[in-house]
Structures are given as structure tokens and as C-alpha cells.
Scaffold this motif. Sequence first.
Motif, PDB file in Angstrom:
ATOM      1  N   LYS A 174       0.832  -1.208   0.000  1.00 48.99           N
ATOM      2  CA  LYS A 174       0.000   0.000   0.000  1.00 48.99           C
ATOM      3  C   LYS A 174       0.865   1.256   0.000  1.00 48.99           C
ATOM      4  CE  LYS A 174      -4.402  -1.492   1.960  1.00 48.99           C
ATOM      5  NZ  LYS A 174      -5.356  -1.348   3.093  1.00 48.99           N
ATOM      6  N   ASP A 175       2.008   1.199   0.694  1.00 49.38           N
ATOM      7  CA  ASP A 175       2.932   2.332   0.676  1.00 49.38           C
ATOM      8  C   ASP A 175       3.455   2.577  -0.738  1.00 49.38           C
ATOM      9  OD1 ASP A 175       2.647   2.814   3.350  1.00 49.38           O
ATOM     10  OD2 ASP A 175       4.453   1.721   3.956  1.00 49.38           O
ATOM     11  N   LEU A 176       3.780   1.494  -1.467  1.00 54.48           N
ATOM     12  CA  LEU A 176       4.204   1.648  -2.863  1.00 54.48           C
ATOM     13  C   LEU A 176       3.098   2.295  -3.691  1.00 54.48           C
ATOM     14  CD1 LEU A 176       6.000  -1.764  -3.658  1.00 54.48           C
ATOM     15  CD2 LEU A 176       7.054   0.423  -3.081  1.00 54.48           C
ATOM     16  N   GLN A 177       1.866   1.884  -3.409  1.00 57.46           N
ATOM     17  CA  GLN A 177       0.718   2.436  -4.129  1.00 57.46           C
ATOM     18  C   GLN A 177       0.548   3.921  -3.820  1.00 57.46           C
ATOM     19  OE1 GLN A 177      -2.912   0.267  -3.215  1.00 57.46           O
ATOM     20  NE2 GLN A 177      -3.460   0.237  -5.366  1.00 57.46           N
ATOM     21  N   ASP A 178       0.668   4.282  -2.546  1.00 60.36           N
ATOM     22  CA  ASP A 178       0.503   5.678  -2.135  1.00 60.36           C
ATOM     23  C   ASP A 178       1.597   6.575  -2.711  1.00 60.36           C
ATOM     24  OD1 ASP A 178      -1.715   4.938  -0.703  1.00 60.36           O
ATOM     25  OD2 ASP A 178      -0.671   4.807   1.227  1.00 60.36           O
ATOM     26  N   GLN A 179       2.788   5.973  -2.945  1.00 63.71           N
ATOM     27  CA  GLN A 179       3.894   6.738  -3.512  1.00 63.71           C
ATOM     28  C   GLN A 179       3.816   6.827  -5.031  1.00 63.71           C
ATOM     29  OE1 GLN A 179       7.716   5.182  -2.005  1.00 63.71           O
ATOM     30  NE2 GLN A 179       6.621   4.523  -0.166  1.00 63.71           N
ATOM     31  N   GLY A 180       2.790   6.232  -5.614  1.00 64.28           N
ATOM     32  CA  GLY A 180       2.636   6.265  -7.060  1.00 64.28           C
ATOM     33  C   GLY A 180       3.523   5.276  -7.780  1.00 64.28           C
TER      34      GLY A 180
END
Length: 311
Positions: A174-180
Motif C-alpha cells: 500500500k505504501d508503494l501504491q501511495d507513492q505512485g
Amino acid sequence: MHQRLRVDYGLVVSRETVRVILKTLDPEGVVKRSRNKLKRREYRSKGPNYLWHIDGYDKLKPFGFCIHGAIDGFSRRILWLEVGNSNNDPRVIAKYFHDYVQELGGTSHICRADRGTENVNVAGMQRFFRRNGYDEFRGDKSFLYGRSVTNQRIECWWAFLRKSETDWWRNYFKDLQDQGLFDNSNDFHVECLRFCYMPLLKEELQRVARHWNLHKIRPSTNENSPHGRPDSIYFLPEANGTRSYVHEVTTVDLMVAKDTCCDIQTDDFSSNFSELCQIIIHDKNLHAPAVNIEQAERLYIDLLGYIKDML
């Protein structure tokens, strides 16, 4: 944590010491875990291999990782814990089942799973393997369908897996997702994430299963649930006054089931994408395969960058 310190790092530490340190370092987490204790129904199983519980786990599915597992109802031993690109394909699930039956040399008295299309091949194989039995659960009765909420043993273990393992991975992705850096609607992102992280996740799940099978289950108020290490309970049923209920499966039956029901080739990602990644890795001298999270993340970002430049 006590098991991990002992097995992975060779540290001899008492459970009380681990408890005190965890309470000091993560008091909020300790409080949250203590509030989520489950009140379980009394469970009965006659012995090892009497009842296998089979199920898929979807918490990491939005990121392309589909987990599937099975647990022995009596010993609570994890029989298999696999991760791939699908846990809905009946031929993939059938291969997991077939491989364990082949390793064991037989199948369980009864198998239980959800009423989903992914389990139809396993149901057919189990009923085929048990077609010549003389007990009341032979043939069609050797495979039972039920709702997820009543598949008690495996659902309970999924809760353990979530708290001990998959919550971390889910938050990381999810962190990867939030960072684009990740978009699950982009096929390249999903394939690249699988390519870079699948080996690490497989290794981690095998470690979790291994530790679980070696940990000590404490005595409970349910006198029908033996205590001790799952491996010992599973392989030494006589110590608990019972026997193994495994039913032998012939080599011929295994071959017929494999040819009819199983997916022989179970790739974790498409062969074309894998070939593309291997070419980029060779040309750009990238570090692969990754041996830790940092290397996997670096490889993931680099591969996506080079693929984007090529498009």
C-alpha cells in the motif's frame, strides 16, 4: 517471536522475557492483540489426516499474490502454504492438493472446503481416491462443502497469518501504491511486482509454516484438541492415543488425477514478461534475483523505469 528468535537467530530467551520486551517496545500492539481474542467452538477430529481444511487467502490478491493453504484438523499442522498468480483456478489448486498427496503417499479421510468453483477439481480427485473405501465417508462423502465461517481450523489460522505476516506485506505494498509506484490496474506493474517479490514472499511463507509446525501448542480447555508441536502430533499420533487416518493412493491413481485435473505448468508470471525482464537485467547489469526487500524494491523501480522507456 519466541520461536523466531530461537530458530532463526539461535537465541535462547524465555517466553516471559520476550513478552516483557514486546510490551515495552510495542505497548499499543500488545493491547490491540489482547483485545482480539476469539471465543472458539469446541472442535473434534479423530486423528491426523482425518480431516483436512482447504482454503484460499485473498488479502494480498489486490497486489497480484494469491495464497492457498491446507491444515490438518487434529494436529493443526500446515500441510501446504503456497502463493501464486491465482487461487481461483481449479487446476492450480488441484496441483497443490496432488503434490501433497503424492508426498504423503495417501489422502485424508475427509477434505473440507468452501463451495467455490476453485475446489471442484480437488473434490473430484478426493472422491476418486476414496472411491473404493469401506467406511461411511467413502466416495462422494469424503469431500465436504461448507461456508467459510464454518471452516474453523483454516479460518483461525488465516487470522494468525494476517497478524504475524501478511499485514506487514499489505501495508508495504500500500505504501508503494501511495507513492505512485504501483497501480493494480496496470498489468506491467502487477507482473513486475510479482517478478521482483514472489521469491521473497514464497520463502517467507515457507518460514512461517515451518515455524508454526514446530511451535508448541499449549493445553486448552477442549480435551479433544491435543497440545504439543504440530509436527509431533501429526507424525506420532500414538502419543495421543490415536492413529493416522491416511488412505493410501496408488501411483496409477495419482497419474490419472494429475493428467485429468492438474495444471502441469504453474508459472508465477507470464513467460513473455519474464523473458523481457531477463533481457533488461542482463543488459543493464541489475541485481537479480533480490535477496531482501531493499533489493526487490530497487529492482522493481529500475525494471519499471526501463520498461516505460521502451514503450
